[in-house]
Design a protein around this motif. Structure first.
Motif, PDB file in Angstrom:
ATOM      1  N   UNK A 156      20.793  15.715  47.597  1.00 24.15           N
ATOM      2  CA  UNK A 156      21.250  17.074  47.318  1.00 24.15           C
ATOM      3  C   UNK A 156      22.629  17.220  47.932  1.00 24.15           C
ATOM      4  N   UNK A 157      23.625  17.355  47.081  1.00 22.44           N
ATOM      5  CA  UNK A 157      24.987  17.516  47.570  1.00 22.44           C
ATOM      6  C   UNK A 157      25.100  18.841  48.301  1.00 22.44           C
ATOM      7  N   UNK A 158      25.927  18.899  49.336  1.00 20.88           N
ATOM      8  CA  UNK A 158      26.097  20.168  50.037  1.00 20.88           C
ATOM      9  C   UNK A 158      26.669  21.225  49.104  1.00 20.88           C
ATOM     10  N   UNK A 159      26.231  22.453  49.312  1.00 17.57           N
ATOM     11  CA  UNK A 159      26.682  23.555  48.473  1.00 17.57           C
ATOM     12  C   UNK A 159      28.154  23.829  48.734  1.00 17.57           C
ATOM     13  N   UNK A 160      28.939  23.839  47.684  1.00 17.71           N
ATOM     14  CA  UNK A 160      30.364  24.123  47.823  1.00 17.71           C
ATOM     15  C   UNK A 160      30.574  25.625  47.781  1.00 17.71           C
ATOM     16  N   UNK A 161      31.379  26.091  48.673  1.00 16.27           N
ATOM     17  CA  UNK A 161      31.708  27.505  48.706  1.00 16.27           C
ATOM     18  C   UNK A 161      33.034  27.666  47.977  1.00 16.27           C
ATOM     19  N   UNK A 162      33.036  28.543  46.990  1.00 13.65           N
ATOM     20  CA  UNK A 162      34.224  28.725  46.160  1.00 13.65           C
ATOM     21  C   UNK A 162      35.359  29.325  46.983  1.00 13.65           C
ATOM     22  N   UNK A 163      36.568  28.836  46.711  1.00 19.03           N
ATOM     23  CA  UNK A 163      37.750  29.421  47.350  1.00 19.03           C
ATOM     24  C   UNK A 163      38.600  30.063  46.257  1.00 19.03           C
ATOM     25  N   UNK A 164      39.365  31.055  46.639  1.00 20.26           N
ATOM     26  CA  UNK A 164      40.161  31.838  45.688  1.00 20.26           C
ATOM     27  C   UNK A 164      41.603  31.892  46.160  1.00 20.26           C
ATOM     28  N   UNK A 165      42.537  31.846  45.209  1.00 20.78           N
ATOM     29  CA  UNK A 165      43.965  32.020  45.486  1.00 20.78           C
ATOM     30  C   UNK A 165      44.293  33.484  45.259  1.00 20.78           C
ATOM     31  N   UNK A 166      44.875  34.118  46.274  1.00 26.03           N
ATOM     32  CA  UNK A 166      45.168  35.545  46.200  1.00 26.03           C
ATOM     33  C   UNK A 166      46.566  35.813  46.753  1.00 26.03           C
ATOM     34  N   UNK A 167      46.993  37.045  46.585  1.00 18.52           N
ATOM     35  CA  UNK A 167      48.210  37.540  47.206  1.00 18.52           C
ATOM     36  C   UNK A 167      47.789  38.372  48.414  1.00 18.52           C
ATOM     37  N   UNK A 168      48.482  38.186  49.536  1.00 19.10           N
ATOM     38  CA  UNK A 168      48.117  38.899  50.761  1.00 19.10           C
ATOM     39  C   UNK A 168      49.251  39.831  51.177  1.00 19.10           C
ATOM     40  N   UNK A 169      48.875  40.993  51.665  1.00 15.60           N
ATOM     41  CA  UNK A 169      49.810  41.952  52.246  1.00 15.60           C
ATOM     42  C   UNK A 169      49.174  42.489  53.522  1.00 15.60           C
ATOM     43  N   UNK A 170      49.919  43.290  54.266  1.00 18.64           N
ATOM     44  CA  UNK A 170      49.379  43.928  55.465  1.00 18.64           C
ATOM     45  C   UNK A 170      49.521  45.441  55.325  1.00 18.64           C
ATOM     46  N   UNK A 171      48.649  46.176  55.987  1.00 17.00           N
ATOM     47  CA  UNK A 171      48.736  47.628  56.001  1.00 17.00           C
ATOM     48  C   UNK A 171      48.258  48.132  57.344  1.00 17.00           C
ATOM     49  N   UNK A 172      48.613  49.369  57.657  1.00 20.02           N
ATOM     50  CA  UNK A 172      48.115  50.018  58.867  1.00 20.02           C
ATOM     51  C   UNK A 172      47.496  51.353  58.473  1.00 20.02           C
ATOM     52  N   UNK A 173      46.756  51.947  59.376  1.00 18.23           N
ATOM     53  CA  UNK A 173      46.020  53.177  59.079  1.00 18.23           C
ATOM     54  C   UNK A 173      46.963  54.373  59.116  1.00 18.23           C
ATOM     55  N   UNK A 174      47.686  54.578  58.025  1.00 18.60           N
ATOM     56  CA  UNK A 174      48.589  55.721  57.850  1.00 18.60           C
ATOM     57  C   UNK A 174      48.318  56.355  56.497  1.00 18.60           C
ATOM     58  N   UNK A 175      48.521  57.663  56.384  1.00 19.31           N
ATOM     59  CA  UNK A 175      48.308  58.340  55.102  1.00 19.31           C
ATOM     60  C   UNK A 175      49.216  57.785  54.019  1.00 19.31           C
ATOM     61  N   UNK A 176      50.403  57.352  54.388  1.00 17.90           N
ATOM     62  CA  UNK A 176      51.328  56.834  53.388  1.00 17.90           C
ATOM     63  C   UNK A 176      50.864  55.486  52.815  1.00 17.90           C
ATOM     64  N   UNK A 177      49.995  54.778  53.530  1.00 15.55           N
ATOM     65  CA  UNK A 177      49.528  53.471  53.065  1.00 15.55           C
ATOM     66  C   UNK A 177      48.067  53.476  52.637  1.00 15.55           C
ATOM     67  N   UNK A 178      47.360  54.573  52.887  1.00 13.16           N
ATOM     68  CA  UNK A 178      45.945  54.653  52.523  1.00 13.16           C
ATOM     69  C   UNK A 178      45.708  55.928  51.736  1.00 13.16           C
ATOM     70  N   UNK A 179      44.581  56.580  51.961  1.00 10.33           N
ATOM     71  CA  UNK A 179      44.281  57.857  51.320  1.00 10.33           C
ATOM     72  C   UNK A 179      44.415  58.978  52.350  1.00 10.33           C
ATOM     73  N   UNK A 180      43.802  60.111  52.085  1.00 12.84           N
ATOM     74  CA  UNK A 180      43.905  61.259  52.997  1.00 12.84           C
ATOM     75  C   UNK A 180      43.131  61.071  54.298  1.00 12.84           C
ATOM     76  N   UNK A 181      42.277  60.070  54.359  1.00 11.82           N
ATOM     77  CA  UNK A 181      41.498  59.787  55.566  1.00 11.82           C
ATOM     78  C   UNK A 181      41.795  58.354  56.005  1.00 11.82           C
ATOM     79  N   UNK A 182      42.918  58.137  56.664  1.00 15.18           N
ATOM     80  CA  UNK A 182      43.341  56.761  56.952  1.00 15.18           C
ATOM     81  C   UNK A 182      42.471  56.023  57.964  1.00 15.18           C
ATOM     82  N   UNK A 183      41.690  56.735  58.769  1.00  7.81           N
ATOM     83  CA  UNK A 183      40.892  56.066  59.796  1.00  7.81           C
ATOM     84  C   UNK A 183      39.440  55.833  59.370  1.00  7.81           C
ATOM     85  N   UNK A 184      39.118  56.091  58.094  1.00  5.04           N
ATOM     86  CA  UNK A 184      37.779  55.837  57.558  1.00  5.04           C
ATOM     87  C   UNK A 184      37.933  54.842  56.407  1.00  5.04           C
TER      88      UNK A 184
END
Length: 176
Positions: free
Chosen positions: A48-76
C-alpha cells in the motif's frame, strides 16, 4: 486452627476423588493412523503506497485586522475566532479564497493546518485557516500579520498543502 478455617471445613467437607479406571485392552492396542491437516493459505502481502497529500499553487498576500483590509468587524474571523489587538505574524492564522474551502467545493475547512512554502523564511510554515477572502479572488491565501509589523507584498507560485493530523502508526516491536 482458626475458627474460620474450622467452620469452612465443617460446612464444606473435603471430597474423596476416585482414581480413574484403566483403559480396556482393546483401546490400548489401537495404532495411530495418518491424518491430513488442511491449513489456510496465507494471503500474499500487498503493498500500500503512502497516501499522497495534494499540494496547490496559489498566490499569497498579507493582511492585518483593519476595516480597510477586512469588513466592518476586523477582529472577528469567518469562523468566529477573535483576533487579538496585539496579533503578530508568529500566531500563524490565514484566510483562504472561497474556491478552496469545502463549503464552496474546495478541499480545506476552517481549523485545518496548512503548510505554506515559497514566501520567505520568516513567513513560511504551518498556518491555521480561520478566515475567508472576498469572492472575487481565486486560488489565493492571505496571511494575517500584526498592525505594527511592516510586512507587505504579493507572492506568486506559493505552495500549500494540508498537514496530515493523524499520528504515524507506532512500530511493532518483537522480542529477539
Amino acid at each position: 486452627m482458626s475458627i474460620a478455617l474450622f467452620l469452612l471445613t465443617f460446612l464444606f467437607p473435603p471430597r474423596v476423588v476416585m482414581q480413574p479406571a484403566a483403559l480396556p485392552s482393546t483401546v490400548a492396542q489401537l495404532s495411530p493412523r495418518p491424518v491430513a491437516l488442511l491449513l489456510p493459505r496465507p494471503e500474499p502481502l500487498t503493498y500500500h503506497a503512502p497516501r499522497r497529500i495534494a499540494s496547490y499553487r496559489v498566490t499569497a498576500t498579507v493582511y492585518s485586522a483593519r476595516k480597510s483590509q477586512t469588513d466592518n468587524h476586523p477582529f472577528i474571523t469567518a469562523d468566529n475566532s477573535r483576533i487579538s489587538r496585539h496579533h503578530t505574524s508568529k500566531r500563524r492564522w490565514m484566510a483562504l479564497s472561497r474556491d478552496m474551502l469545502k463549503q464552496w467545493g474546495g478541499k480545506f475547512e476552517y481549523g485545518d493546518s496548512v503548510q505554506v512554502k515559497g514566501i520567505s523564511p520568516k513567513l513560511d510554515g504551518v498556518y491555521v485557516i480561520h478566515d475567508t477572502m472576498n469572492r472575487r479572488l481565486h486560488r489565493t491565501i492571505d496571511l494575517l500579520v500584526g498592525r505594527h509589523e511592516k510586512i507587505y507584498g504579493k507572492w506568486d507560485d506559493v505552495t500549500i498543502k494540508k498537514v496530515d493530523d493523524t499520528p504515524p502508526p507506532l512500530p511493532e516491536w518483537q522480542a529477539s
